[in-house]
Design a protein around this motif. Sequence first.
Motif, PDB file in Angstrom:
ATOM      1  N   ASN A  41      54.946  95.821  66.044  1.00 41.16           N
ATOM      2  CA  ASN A  41      53.898  95.977  65.039  1.00 41.16           C
ATOM      3  C   ASN A  41      52.795  96.752  65.203  1.00 41.16           C
ATOM      4  O   ASN A  41      52.420  97.806  64.591  1.00 41.16           O
ATOM      5  CB  ASN A  41      53.558  94.828  64.287  1.00 41.16           C
ATOM      6  CG  ASN A  41      54.753  93.983  63.492  1.00 41.16           C
ATOM      7  OD1 ASN A  41      55.846  94.796  63.280  1.00 41.16           O
ATOM      8  ND2 ASN A  41      54.723  92.599  63.455  1.00 41.16           N
ATOM      9  N   LEU A  42      52.215  96.690  66.538  1.00 45.69           N
ATOM     10  CA  LEU A  42      51.083  97.407  66.992  1.00 45.69           C
ATOM     11  C   LEU A  42      51.451  98.941  67.274  1.00 45.69           C
ATOM     12  O   LEU A  42      50.677  99.742  66.917  1.00 45.69           O
ATOM     13  CB  LEU A  42      50.574  96.591  68.176  1.00 45.69           C
ATOM     14  CG  LEU A  42      49.238  97.123  68.731  1.00 45.69           C
ATOM     15  CD1 LEU A  42      47.911  97.309  67.709  1.00 45.69           C
ATOM     16  CD2 LEU A  42      48.716  96.483  69.930  1.00 45.69           C
ATOM     17  N   LEU A  43      52.606  98.991  67.822  1.00 47.51           N
ATOM     18  CA  LEU A  43      53.098 100.466  68.231  1.00 47.51           C
ATOM     19  C   LEU A  43      53.370 101.250  66.633  1.00 47.51           C
ATOM     20  O   LEU A  43      52.987 102.110  66.791  1.00 47.51           O
ATOM     21  CB  LEU A  43      54.229 100.284  68.802  1.00 47.51           C
ATOM     22  CG  LEU A  43      54.134 100.032  70.463  1.00 47.51           C
ATOM     23  CD1 LEU A  43      55.424  99.900  70.936  1.00 47.51           C
ATOM     24  CD2 LEU A  43      53.256 101.045  71.106  1.00 47.51           C
ATOM     25  N   ILE A  65      48.312  97.172  73.939  1.00 47.44           N
ATOM     26  CA  ILE A  65      49.612  97.592  74.057  1.00 47.44           C
ATOM     27  C   ILE A  65      49.840  97.201  75.698  1.00 47.44           C
ATOM     28  O   ILE A  65      50.876  96.706  75.854  1.00 47.44           O
ATOM     29  CB  ILE A  65      49.662  99.017  73.640  1.00 47.44           C
ATOM     30  CG1 ILE A  65      49.591  98.944  72.206  1.00 47.44           C
ATOM     31  CG2 ILE A  65      50.996  99.568  74.053  1.00 47.44           C
ATOM     32  CD1 ILE A  65      49.496 100.491  71.673  1.00 47.44           C
ATOM     33  N   VAL A  66      49.108  97.680  76.623  1.00 49.09           N
ATOM     34  CA  VAL A  66      49.386  97.466  77.973  1.00 49.09           C
ATOM     35  C   VAL A  66      49.430  96.154  78.174  1.00 49.09           C
ATOM     36  O   VAL A  66      50.281  95.608  78.967  1.00 49.09           O
ATOM     37  CB  VAL A  66      48.520  98.256  78.716  1.00 49.09           C
ATOM     38  CG1 VAL A  66      48.535  97.954  80.219  1.00 49.09           C
ATOM     39  CG2 VAL A  66      48.486  99.811  78.550  1.00 49.09           C
ATOM     40  N   ALA A  67      48.408  95.398  77.769  1.00 49.61           N
ATOM     41  CA  ALA A  67      48.311  93.836  77.980  1.00 49.61           C
ATOM     42  C   ALA A  67      49.678  93.300  77.612  1.00 49.61           C
ATOM     43  O   ALA A  67      50.014  92.048  78.372  1.00 49.61           O
ATOM     44  CB  ALA A  67      47.230  93.327  77.422  1.00 49.61           C
ATOM     45  N   ILE A  68      49.915  93.332  76.168  1.00 49.07           N
ATOM     46  CA  ILE A  68      51.220  92.717  75.683  1.00 49.07           C
ATOM     47  C   ILE A  68      52.428  93.111  76.549  1.00 49.07           C
ATOM     48  O   ILE A  68      53.133  92.433  76.975  1.00 49.07           O
ATOM     49  CB  ILE A  68      51.227  92.869  74.170  1.00 49.07           C
ATOM     50  CG1 ILE A  68      50.262  92.497  73.408  1.00 49.07           C
ATOM     51  CG2 ILE A  68      52.841  92.507  73.736  1.00 49.07           C
ATOM     52  CD1 ILE A  68      50.310  92.896  72.019  1.00 49.07           C
ATOM     53  N   ASP A  70      52.541  94.223  79.687  1.00 49.41           N
ATOM     54  CA  ASP A  70      52.606  93.447  80.995  1.00 49.41           C
ATOM     55  C   ASP A  70      52.743  92.100  80.875  1.00 49.41           C
ATOM     56  O   ASP A  70      53.679  91.546  81.692  1.00 49.41           O
ATOM     57  CB  ASP A  70      51.007  93.699  81.654  1.00 49.41           C
ATOM     58  CG  ASP A  70      50.937  95.097  82.088  1.00 49.41           C
ATOM     59  OD1 ASP A  70      51.659  95.811  82.224  1.00 49.41           O
ATOM     60  OD2 ASP A  70      49.564  95.400  82.330  1.00 49.41           O
ATOM     61  N   LEU A  71      52.299  91.434  79.875  1.00 47.23           N
ATOM     62  CA  LEU A  71      52.667  90.097  79.495  1.00 47.23           C
ATOM     63  C   LEU A  71      54.480  89.800  79.591  1.00 47.23           C
ATOM     64  O   LEU A  71      55.055  89.060  79.959  1.00 47.23           O
ATOM     65  CB  LEU A  71      52.091  89.554  78.472  1.00 47.23           C
ATOM     66  CG  LEU A  71      52.428  88.057  78.042  1.00 47.23           C
ATOM     67  CD1 LEU A  71      52.208  86.956  78.872  1.00 47.23           C
ATOM     68  CD2 LEU A  71      51.987  87.937  76.612  1.00 47.23           C
ATOM     69  N   LEU A  72      54.854  90.673  78.437  1.00 44.05           N
ATOM     70  CA  LEU A  72      56.383  90.751  78.543  1.00 44.05           C
ATOM     71  C   LEU A  72      57.089  90.881  79.676  1.00 44.05           C
ATOM     72  O   LEU A  72      58.052  90.254  79.981  1.00 44.05           O
ATOM     73  CB  LEU A  72      56.966  91.680  77.318  1.00 44.05           C
ATOM     74  CG  LEU A  72      56.233  91.262  75.915  1.00 44.05           C
ATOM     75  CD1 LEU A  72      56.778  92.605  75.145  1.00 44.05           C
ATOM     76  CD2 LEU A  72      57.030  90.132  75.359  1.00 44.05           C
ATOM     77  N   GLU A  73      56.506  91.638  80.561  1.00 40.99           N
ATOM     78  CA  GLU A  73      57.134  91.963  81.884  1.00 40.99           C
ATOM     79  C   GLU A  73      57.318  90.734  82.638  1.00 40.99           C
ATOM     80  O   GLU A  73      58.078  90.198  83.402  1.00 40.99           O
ATOM     81  CB  GLU A  73      56.719  93.185  82.586  1.00 40.99           C
ATOM     82  CG  GLU A  73      57.302  93.386  83.807  1.00 40.99           C
ATOM     83  CD  GLU A  73      58.870  93.925  83.993  1.00 40.99           C
ATOM     84  OE1 GLU A  73      59.406  93.660  84.970  1.00 40.99           O
ATOM     85  OE2 GLU A  73      59.337  94.148  82.663  1.00 40.99           O
ATOM     86  N   ARG A  74      56.103  90.060  82.781  1.00 35.94           N
ATOM     87  CA  ARG A  74      55.819  88.746  83.626  1.00 35.94           C
ATOM     88  C   ARG A  74      56.823  87.680  83.080  1.00 35.94           C
ATOM     89  O   ARG A  74      57.524  86.921  83.818  1.00 35.94           O
ATOM     90  CB  ARG A  74      54.416  88.153  83.436  1.00 35.94           C
ATOM     91  CG  ARG A  74      53.596  89.223  84.317  1.00 35.94           C
ATOM     92  CD  ARG A  74      52.039  88.535  84.527  1.00 35.94           C
ATOM     93  NE  ARG A  74      51.358  88.175  83.333  1.00 35.94           N
ATOM     94  CZ  ARG A  74      50.648  88.990  82.640  1.00 35.94           C
ATOM     95  NH1 ARG A  74      50.380  90.305  82.877  1.00 35.94           N
ATOM     96  NH2 ARG A  74      50.248  88.443  81.523  1.00 35.94           N
TER      97      ARG A  74
END
Length: 84
Positions: A41-43, A65-68, A70-74
């Motif tokens: 949604n943000l994108l 966007i970067v924070a989300i 990165d979180l998804l990758e973690r």
Amino acid sequence: MGSCEAGGCNAIEAGVAPLACYTCRKFHAWADAPHADLLENLLEEVDQLKVSGHEAVAETKTSTIVAISDLLERIRQDQEKIDG
């Protein structure tokens, strides 16, 4: 989406939660929350801002966007460890 270890945060009252939370170091995201949907949604919002000539406003969304992302990758990496 998650919880805040700080307590007393005004993000909800200010109407900026949960997006502002992702860039806060005190935010503890829940692994099973719909982070990917929020990112999508943000994108889409960023794309719409750019199309309507608001590139500067769209740019303010980059850190979230970067924070989300990165979180998804973690979360993905943690799940791989669990799954073996």
